[in-house]
Write an enzyme that holds these catalytic residues in place. Structure first.
Site, PDB file in Angstrom:
ATOM      1  N   PRO A 159      -7.913   1.221  -8.793  1.00 13.96           N
ATOM      2  CA  PRO A 159      -7.772   0.115  -7.835  1.00 13.96           C
ATOM      3  C   PRO A 159      -8.486   0.300  -6.494  1.00 13.96           C
ATOM      4  CG  PRO A 159      -5.798   1.443  -7.809  1.00 13.96           C
ATOM      5  CD  PRO A 159      -6.680   2.023  -8.884  1.00 13.96           C
ATOM      6  N   CYS A 160      -9.810   0.363  -6.546  1.00 10.58           N
ATOM      7  CA  CYS A 160     -10.569   0.485  -5.296  1.00 10.58           C
ATOM      8  C   CYS A 160     -10.450  -0.771  -4.431  1.00 10.58           C
ATOM      9  CB  CYS A 160     -12.040   0.777  -5.605  1.00 10.58           C
ATOM     10  SG  CYS A 160     -12.342   2.490  -6.132  1.00 10.58           S
ATOM     11  N   HIS A 161      -9.889  -1.848  -5.003  1.00  7.11           N
ATOM     12  CA  HIS A 161      -9.642  -3.047  -4.189  1.00  7.11           C
ATOM     13  C   HIS A 161      -8.558  -2.788  -3.140  1.00  7.11           C
ATOM     14  CE1 HIS A 161      -6.822  -3.271  -7.596  1.00  7.11           C
ATOM     15  NE2 HIS A 161      -6.005  -3.905  -6.765  1.00  7.11           N
TER      16      HIS A 161
END
Length: 201
Positions: A159-161
């Site tokens: 989850p780099c968001h």
């Protein structure tokens, strides 16, 4: 004469670069699925998910996948690949829960360190690149952390968001749209009943 020819053949083979030898290409299976954020292409190796791509054109997504894995043989997956794609699409609708699919994470040691740190960020929580750099013991590597996030091939699964700049904005280098990332963060926070927040180092 035969011995001489044989020695010449051996010397010629010995001087060949490694890629001249016949090797079996790695097979990567892929399947499409529909999500509320648009169509996704989910690709897997024998070990687990290797790539998640967003886009509206199937052929363009497959071409993008081939660019990510130029040495691989891409194959349209069967029921297992379709099930995995459906699981990723469902996860995007309810991102607060855990994506229980194996991941085949590929990258440099530094990138893997960053991505493993990102995997520990709880759903609905947003932290900065600088905070991730502190987490991995490299406080001066803020830019490198941002680059590692932009190279993440497993959007959503890793989850780099949930990682933003120091001013709260999202990097344009991310392999999928800022609008989609914003929607996903909002869903995560709604699922957890929380408001936007950052961690403190």
């Amino acid at each position: 004469m035969r011995t001489s020819e044989s020695n010449q053949d051996f010397r010629a083979r010995r001087n060949l670069a490694p890629w001249h030898y016949t090797r079996r290409k790695e097979e990567i299976q892929h399947a499409m699925a529909k999500s509320s954020l648009g169509p996704i292409l989910v690709a897997s190796s024998t070990k687990g998910l290797v790539s998640i791509l967003f886009g509206n054109d199937r052929e363009q997504l497959i071409a993008a996948l081939q660019r990510r894995f130029p040495q691989a043989q891409l194959v349209v997956g069967g029921s297992k690949a379709k099930h995995r794609a459906a699981q990723v699409a469902l996860f995007m609708e309810k991102p607060g829960r855990r994506l229980r699919l194996p991941l085949d994470i590929r990258g440099t040691e530094f990138q893997k360190k960053v991505w493993n740190a990102v995997l520990t960020i709880p759903a609905g929580q947003v932290i900065t690149y600088a905070e991730v750099a502190h987490k991995i013991g490299a406080p001066k590597a803020v830019r490198a952390v941002g680059n590692a996030c932009s190279m993440n091939k497993l959007s959503v699964a890793i989850p780099c968001h949930r990682v933003v700049r120091g001013n709260g904005s999202r990097s344009e280098k991310c392999p999928w749209g800022t609008g989609q990332r914003g929607i996903l963060i909002e869903r995560e926070m709604s699922a957890g009943g929380s408001s936007p927040r950052k961690t403190r180092t």
